[in-house]
Design a protein around this motif. Structure first.
Motif, PDB file in Angstrom:
ATOM      1  N   PRO A  53       0.743  -1.177  -0.124  1.00  0.00           N
ATOM      2  CA  PRO A  53      -0.104   0.223  -0.070  1.00  0.00           C
ATOM      3  C   PRO A  53       0.743   1.291   0.090  1.00  0.00           C
ATOM      4  O   PRO A  53       2.005   1.069   0.423  1.00  0.00           O
ATOM      5  N   PRO A  54       0.365   2.381  -0.456  1.00  0.00           N
ATOM      6  CA  PRO A  54       1.071   3.715  -0.432  1.00  0.00           C
ATOM      7  C   PRO A  54       1.487   3.839   0.654  1.00  0.00           C
ATOM      8  O   PRO A  54       0.762   3.772   1.847  1.00  0.00           O
ATOM      9  N   GLY A  55       2.745   4.458   0.783  1.00  0.00           N
ATOM     10  CA  GLY A  55       3.222   5.069   2.293  1.00  0.00           C
ATOM     11  C   GLY A  55       4.087   4.003   3.083  1.00  0.00           C
ATOM     12  O   GLY A  55       4.330   4.273   4.116  1.00  0.00           O
ATOM     13  N   GLU A  56       3.988   2.746   2.578  1.00  0.00           N
ATOM     14  CA  GLU A  56       4.567   1.565   3.343  1.00  0.00           C
ATOM     15  C   GLU A  56       5.923   1.131   2.587  1.00  0.00           C
ATOM     16  O   GLU A  56       6.174   1.601   1.475  1.00  0.00           O
ATOM     17  N   CYS A  57       6.962   0.770   3.287  1.00  0.00           N
ATOM     18  CA  CYS A  57       8.132   0.167   2.875  1.00  0.00           C
ATOM     19  C   CYS A  57       7.827  -1.394   2.437  1.00  0.00           C
ATOM     20  O   CYS A  57       7.346  -2.228   3.120  1.00  0.00           O
ATOM     21  N   PRO A  58       8.419  -1.476   1.044  1.00  0.00           N
ATOM     22  CA  PRO A  58       8.231  -2.938   0.656  1.00  0.00           C
ATOM     23  C   PRO A  58       8.943  -4.107   1.134  1.00  0.00           C
ATOM     24  O   PRO A  58       8.253  -4.945   1.288  1.00  0.00           O
ATOM     25  N   GLN A  59      10.183  -3.714   1.880  1.00  0.00           N
ATOM     26  CA  GLN A  59      10.815  -4.715   2.603  1.00  0.00           C
ATOM     27  C   GLN A  59       9.880  -5.110   3.780  1.00  0.00           C
ATOM     28  O   GLN A  59       9.546  -6.297   4.255  1.00  0.00           O
ATOM     29  N   CYS A  60       9.607  -4.229   4.650  1.00  0.00           N
ATOM     30  CA  CYS A  60       8.731  -4.599   5.812  1.00  0.00           C
ATOM     31  C   CYS A  60       7.372  -5.046   5.386  1.00  0.00           C
ATOM     32  O   CYS A  60       7.030  -6.007   6.237  1.00  0.00           O
TER      33      CYS A  60
ATOM     34  N   CYS B  20      16.414 -11.322  12.384  1.00  0.00           N
ATOM     35  CA  CYS B  20      16.698 -11.183  10.954  1.00  0.00           C
ATOM     36  C   CYS B  20      17.550  -9.879  10.481  1.00  0.00           C
ATOM     37  O   CYS B  20      17.338  -8.931  11.130  1.00  0.00           O
ATOM     38  N   PRO B  21      18.651 -10.246  10.131  1.00  0.00           N
ATOM     39  CA  PRO B  21      19.462  -9.025   9.926  1.00  0.00           C
ATOM     40  C   PRO B  21      18.948  -7.924   8.886  1.00  0.00           C
ATOM     41  O   PRO B  21      19.352  -6.609   9.383  1.00  0.00           O
ATOM     42  N   GLN B  22      18.217  -8.161   8.109  1.00  0.00           N
ATOM     43  CA  GLN B  22      17.540  -6.960   7.178  1.00  0.00           C
ATOM     44  C   GLN B  22      16.484  -6.300   7.992  1.00  0.00           C
ATOM     45  O   GLN B  22      16.626  -5.027   8.106  1.00  0.00           O
ATOM     46  N   CYS B  23      15.841  -6.979   8.880  1.00  0.00           N
ATOM     47  CA  CYS B  23      14.545  -6.319   9.857  1.00  0.00           C
ATOM     48  C   CYS B  23      15.563  -5.264  10.994  1.00  0.00           C
ATOM     49  O   CYS B  23      15.174  -4.121  11.068  1.00  0.00           O
ATOM     50  N   VAL B  24      16.759  -5.780  11.249  1.00  0.00           N
ATOM     51  CA  VAL B  24      17.435  -5.151  12.539  1.00  0.00           C
ATOM     52  C   VAL B  24      17.955  -3.977  11.880  1.00  0.00           C
ATOM     53  O   VAL B  24      17.995  -2.642  12.464  1.00  0.00           O
ATOM     54  N   ASP B  25      18.575  -4.139  10.517  1.00  0.00           N
ATOM     55  CA  ASP B  25      19.291  -2.719   9.888  1.00  0.00           C
ATOM     56  C   ASP B  25      18.144  -1.953   9.688  1.00  0.00           C
ATOM     57  O   ASP B  25      18.307  -0.628   9.873  1.00  0.00           O
ATOM     58  N   HIS B  26      16.943  -2.127   9.231  1.00  0.00           N
ATOM     59  CA  HIS B  26      15.792  -1.303   9.164  1.00  0.00           C
ATOM     60  C   HIS B  26      15.473  -0.732  10.402  1.00  0.00           C
ATOM     61  O   HIS B  26      15.322   0.476  10.413  1.00  0.00           O
ATOM     62  N   MET B  27      15.501  -1.374  11.654  1.00  0.00           N
ATOM     63  CA  MET B  27      15.138  -0.579  12.787  1.00  0.00           C
ATOM     64  C   MET B  27      16.035   0.314  13.282  1.00  0.00           C
ATOM     65  O   MET B  27      15.977   1.324  14.006  1.00  0.00           O
ATOM     66  N   ILE B  28      17.504  -0.081  13.045  1.00  0.00           N
ATOM     67  CA  ILE B  28      18.553   1.036  13.105  1.00  0.00           C
ATOM     68  C   ILE B  28      18.662   2.299  12.237  1.00  0.00           C
ATOM     69  O   ILE B  28      18.565   3.311  12.767  1.00  0.00           O
ATOM     70  N   ASN B  29      18.786   1.982  10.778  1.00  0.00           N
ATOM     71  CA  ASN B  29      18.758   3.032   9.789  1.00  0.00           C
ATOM     72  C   ASN B  29      17.471   3.430   9.329  1.00  0.00           C
ATOM     73  O   ASN B  29      17.734   4.390   8.459  1.00  0.00           O
ATOM     74  N   GLY B  30      16.390   2.840   9.517  1.00  0.00           N
ATOM     75  CA  GLY B  30      15.068   3.414   8.855  1.00  0.00           C
ATOM     76  C   GLY B  30      14.979   2.778   7.297  1.00  0.00           C
ATOM     77  O   GLY B  30      15.669   2.037   7.065  1.00  0.00           O
ATOM     78  N   HIS B  31      13.725   3.284   6.980  1.00  0.00           N
ATOM     79  CA  HIS B  31      13.449   2.865   5.447  1.00  0.00           C
ATOM     80  C   HIS B  31      14.096   3.420   4.494  1.00  0.00           C
ATOM     81  O   HIS B  31      14.099   4.707   4.291  1.00  0.00           O
ATOM     82  N   PRO B  32      14.929   2.754   3.349  1.00  0.00           N
ATOM     83  CA  PRO B  32      15.536   3.397   2.350  1.00  0.00           C
ATOM     84  C   PRO B  32      14.482   3.767   1.273  1.00  0.00           C
ATOM     85  O   PRO B  32      14.744   4.611   0.476  1.00  0.00           O
TER      86      PRO B  32
END
Length: 53
Positions: free
Chosen positions: A7-14, A33-45
């Motif tokens: 949906p609009p406004g959402e991160c595709p990976q999340c 999950c390393p990818q989820c942890v990276d998202h929690m630390i660095n935010g959504h690209p």
């Protein structure tokens, strides 16, 4: 599971990691999950753009 459209406004990976069981299949029980942890630390690209009205 059928692939859901992000949906609009959402991160595709999340969105994928929340609704696709295959995303975390390779992890051991209680393993982060390393990818989820990276998202929690660095935010959504990238976020799906909202449609302009």
């Amino acid at each position: 599971m059928s692939r859901r459209e992000v949906p609009p406004g959402e991160c595709p990976q999340c969105w994928q990691h929340a609704y696709d069981r295959n995303a975390h299949r390779h992890l051991a029980p209680r393993e982060d999950c390393p990818q989820c942890v990276d998202h929690m630390i660095n935010g959504h690209p990238y976020l799906v753009p909202k449609k302009s009205v």
